[in-house]
Design an enzyme around this catalytic site. Structure first.
Site, PDB file in Angstrom:
ATOM      1  N   SER A  59      71.206 111.183  17.710  1.00 30.61           N
ATOM      2  CA  SER A  59      71.508 110.175  18.733  1.00 30.61           C
ATOM      3  C   SER A  59      72.983 110.049  19.042  1.00 30.61           C
ATOM      4  O   SER A  59      73.511 108.949  19.204  1.00 30.61           O
ATOM      5  CB  SER A  59      70.953 108.802  18.334  1.00 30.61           C
ATOM      6  N   ASP A 104      57.932 105.283  20.209  1.00 37.19           N
ATOM      7  CA  ASP A 104      58.612 104.155  20.879  1.00 37.19           C
ATOM      8  C   ASP A 104      58.121 103.959  22.306  1.00 37.19           C
ATOM      9  O   ASP A 104      57.873 102.829  22.735  1.00 37.19           O
ATOM     10  CB  ASP A 104      60.147 104.269  20.806  1.00 37.19           C
ATOM     11  N   TYR A 138      60.178 116.916  26.493  1.00 34.04           N
ATOM     12  CA  TYR A 138      60.056 115.503  26.122  1.00 34.04           C
ATOM     13  C   TYR A 138      59.278 114.751  27.208  1.00 34.04           C
ATOM     14  O   TYR A 138      58.325 114.013  26.921  1.00 34.04           O
ATOM     15  CB  TYR A 138      61.445 114.896  25.933  1.00 34.04           C
ATOM     16  N   GLY A 194      69.869 115.806  16.961  1.00 35.76           N
ATOM     17  CA  GLY A 194      68.856 114.764  17.020  1.00 35.76           C
ATOM     18  C   GLY A 194      69.287 113.523  16.261  1.00 35.76           C
ATOM     19  O   GLY A 194      68.451 112.774  15.764  1.00 35.76           O
ATOM     20  N   ARG A 248      72.021 107.728  14.477  1.00 33.59           N
ATOM     21  CA  ARG A 248      70.869 107.230  13.725  1.00 33.59           C
ATOM     22  C   ARG A 248      70.021 108.414  13.239  1.00 33.59           C
ATOM     23  O   ARG A 248      70.020 109.491  13.835  1.00 33.59           O
ATOM     24  CB  ARG A 248      69.992 106.291  14.561  1.00 33.59           C
ATOM     25  N   ASP A 286      66.586 104.886  19.937  1.00 31.70           N
ATOM     26  CA  ASP A 286      67.930 105.323  19.555  1.00 31.70           C
ATOM     27  C   ASP A 286      68.955 104.227  19.826  1.00 31.70           C
ATOM     28  O   ASP A 286      69.744 103.847  18.953  1.00 31.70           O
ATOM     29  CB  ASP A 286      68.315 106.594  20.329  1.00 31.70           C
ATOM     30  N   HIS A 343      58.093 109.727  18.494  1.00 31.43           N
ATOM     31  CA  HIS A 343      57.306 109.703  19.729  1.00 31.43           C
ATOM     32  C   HIS A 343      56.337 108.517  19.724  1.00 31.43           C
ATOM     33  O   HIS A 343      55.245 108.591  20.274  1.00 31.43           O
ATOM     34  CB  HIS A 343      56.585 111.038  19.944  1.00 31.43           C
TER      35      HIS A 343
HETATM   36  C1  GLA Z   1      64.427 110.831  21.346  1.00 29.76           C
HETATM   37  C2  GLA Z   1      64.309 109.637  22.277  1.00 29.76           C
HETATM   38  C3  GLA Z   1      63.722 108.433  21.535  1.00 29.76           C
HETATM   39  C4  GLA Z   1      62.423 108.796  20.809  1.00 29.76           C
HETATM   40  C5  GLA Z   1      62.624 110.058  19.979  1.00 29.76           C
HETATM   41  C6  GLA Z   1      61.330 110.547  19.376  1.00 29.76           C
HETATM   42  O1  GLA Z   1      65.372 110.605  20.351  1.00 29.76           O
HETATM   43  O2  GLA Z   1      65.578 109.300  22.796  1.00 29.76           O
HETATM   44  O3  GLA Z   1      63.512 107.392  22.445  1.00 29.76           O
HETATM   45  O4  GLA Z   1      61.373 108.905  21.701  1.00 29.76           O
HETATM   46  O5  GLA Z   1      63.165 111.122  20.756  1.00 29.76           O
HETATM   47  O6  GLA Z   1      60.857 109.636  18.456  1.00 29.76           O
END
Ligand code: GLA
Length: 415
Positions: free
Chosen positions: A162, A70, A253, A160, A61, A204, A68
């Site tokens: 996913s 969710d 994170y 990034g 995705r 994600d 940041h």
């Molecule tokens: C990562 C996490 C998600 C989300 C993003 C930031 O991908 O797995 O849950 O928090 O960072 O938006």
């Protein structure tokens, strides 16, 4: 955290709907936003007692806007892409050993499914990448039959996008998960927590499980409601790699998440708070973190409206503002990602750009007119940006590599 794949050393553009370089033959034939059809394969050495093969596909995705948010009960607008993970499981009830091969890894892995136990034995599963699969089997419960699992992936490394969520969701489907996308997302989010210890949100896994072709997925993480927002066909969605591989395991994170939770003690879940609440936060760091989340959620709603009304200038501007907020208030950008966004800002035909996902490296996402000279922008980026320190996460072969991605369907069991 991410599922690494072998990448080519040359930057390139994949024509929409075509597999990326390095794809295996099993991924050929994907159409716009469609699930790649897998031609039936016979694996040599199939045991006479083996059950029918189960094949699954899960996309990666890209988040168009709303990072940041969710885990703060906010909103986001990601979409599934036409890069992902294809899996073939050849179950064998005669053994509890699962043998895993991946085109991304030089050596196969083996897991004894009867030896898995949440939080205890998983840390002993090696190599690390096999833990994602072990974690899914663990949280599903009752997975005892081994066999052979063959994996091919077109997702770029540490980007990034996913890849770990794609791997988890594809695994659950291959091992017989049946249920709605929301429950699948919750299950695989739990697997991610178990596998990595990183307290990720659910964006994600939910996008990977619930996306629909041609659309972005507008997610309200407070009500857990979904809306499908058409992505205008007049623009390309471009993902472009900064050259820095991203890892969330380093703890940044979790640190950001803890800061948001600390701010929420005073003003409630940040995704539900308003700018008027900000003065109640005395700590300047917490105030900035909260300001990012609050304004990002506003931007997500405005962005969905802009896309729906075809206002691409407005949508692009919101992406640039989102990047600034992630860089200055949330402090998850890097000099490389900032340089990339500036190069894109100066590229004719690019409507907007921002880092995408958690930050700390990885990719930027841009909305660009068809034919915008992204290749030239990538070249300019490579000329102006070189890491000041020799970073283990830096990859010259990934820097400036880019993909024009299609809004795609969520994960599916193919057979
Ligand atoms: C990562 C996490 C998600 C989300 C993003 C930031 O991908 O797995 O849950 O928090 O960072 O938006």
């Amino acid at each position: 955290m991410l599922w690494a794949v072998t990448t080519t050393s040359q930057p390139h553009v994949d024509p929409p709907g075509q597999p990326a370089a390095g794809d295996s033959a099993t991924l050929q034939g994907a159409g716009r936003g469609e699930t790649p059809g897998a031609a039936p394969l016979r694996r040599s050495g199939d045991a006479a007692h083996a059950e029918p093969r189960r094949s699954s596909w899960a996309p990666g995705r890209v988040n168009l806007i709303g990072d940041h948010t969710d885990y703060n009960e906010g909103t986001a607008l990601p979409m599934a892409v036409d890069l992902g993970v294809l899996m073939h499981l050849y179950p064998d009830p005669e053994t509890s050993i699962l043998s895993i091969t991946s085109d991304a890894q030089s050596a196969p892995a083996e897991i004894d499914l009867t030896a898995l136990d949440i939080g205890e034995n998983l840390s002993r599963v090696t190599p690390f990448w096999a833990r994602y699969i072990a974690a899914v089997c663990t949280v599903m419960g009752g997975v005892r039959s081994g066999g052979t699992l063959e994996i091919t992936s077109t997702l770029p490394a540490g980007a990034g996008l996913s890849s770990s969520a794609a791997l988890e969701v594809a695994t659950a489907l291959a091992f017989g998960y049946e249920g709605d996308p929301m429950t699948l997302a919750l299950l695989t989010q739990r697997a991610e927590h178990v596998a990595t210890g990183v307290p990720c949100g659910i964006m994600d896994q939910l996008t990977v499980a619930a996306a629909t072709p041609g659309n972005g997925l507008l997610i309200d993480f407070h009500t857990m409601s979904l809306a499908h927002v058409p992505i205008p066909t007049s623009v390309d969605v471009v993902v472009i790699h900064s050259g820095e591989r991203r890892s969330l395991a380093a703890g940044h994170y979790a640190e950001r998440r803890a800061e948001c939770e600390a701010a929420a003690v005073s003003i409630g879940p940040l995704g539900l708070a308003s700018r008027l609440d900000l003065p109640a936060l005395a700590d300047p760091v917490l105030r900035r973190r909260a300001r990012h989340v609050i304004t990002e959620c506003e931007r997500v709603r405005d962005y969905a409206r802009a896309l729906s009304s075809g206002d691409l200038i407005g949508a692009g501007q919101l992406m640039f503002e989102s990047h600034r907020s992630l860089a200055e208030d949330f402090e998850v950008s890097t000099p490389a990602l900032d340089a990339m966004v500036e190069v894109l800002r100066d590229t004719p035909g690019v409507r907007g750009a921002r880092l995408t996902g958690a930050g700390f490296g990885g990719c930027a996402v841009a909305l660009a007119d068809h034919g915008a000279r992204i290749g030239e922008a990538a070249e300019r980026y490579r000329q102006i940006y070189t890491p000041s320190t020799r970073s283990a996460a830096w990859s010259a072969s990934l820097a400036g590599r880019y993909w024009i991605v299609e809004p795609s369907a969520g994960a599916q069991l193919i057979s």
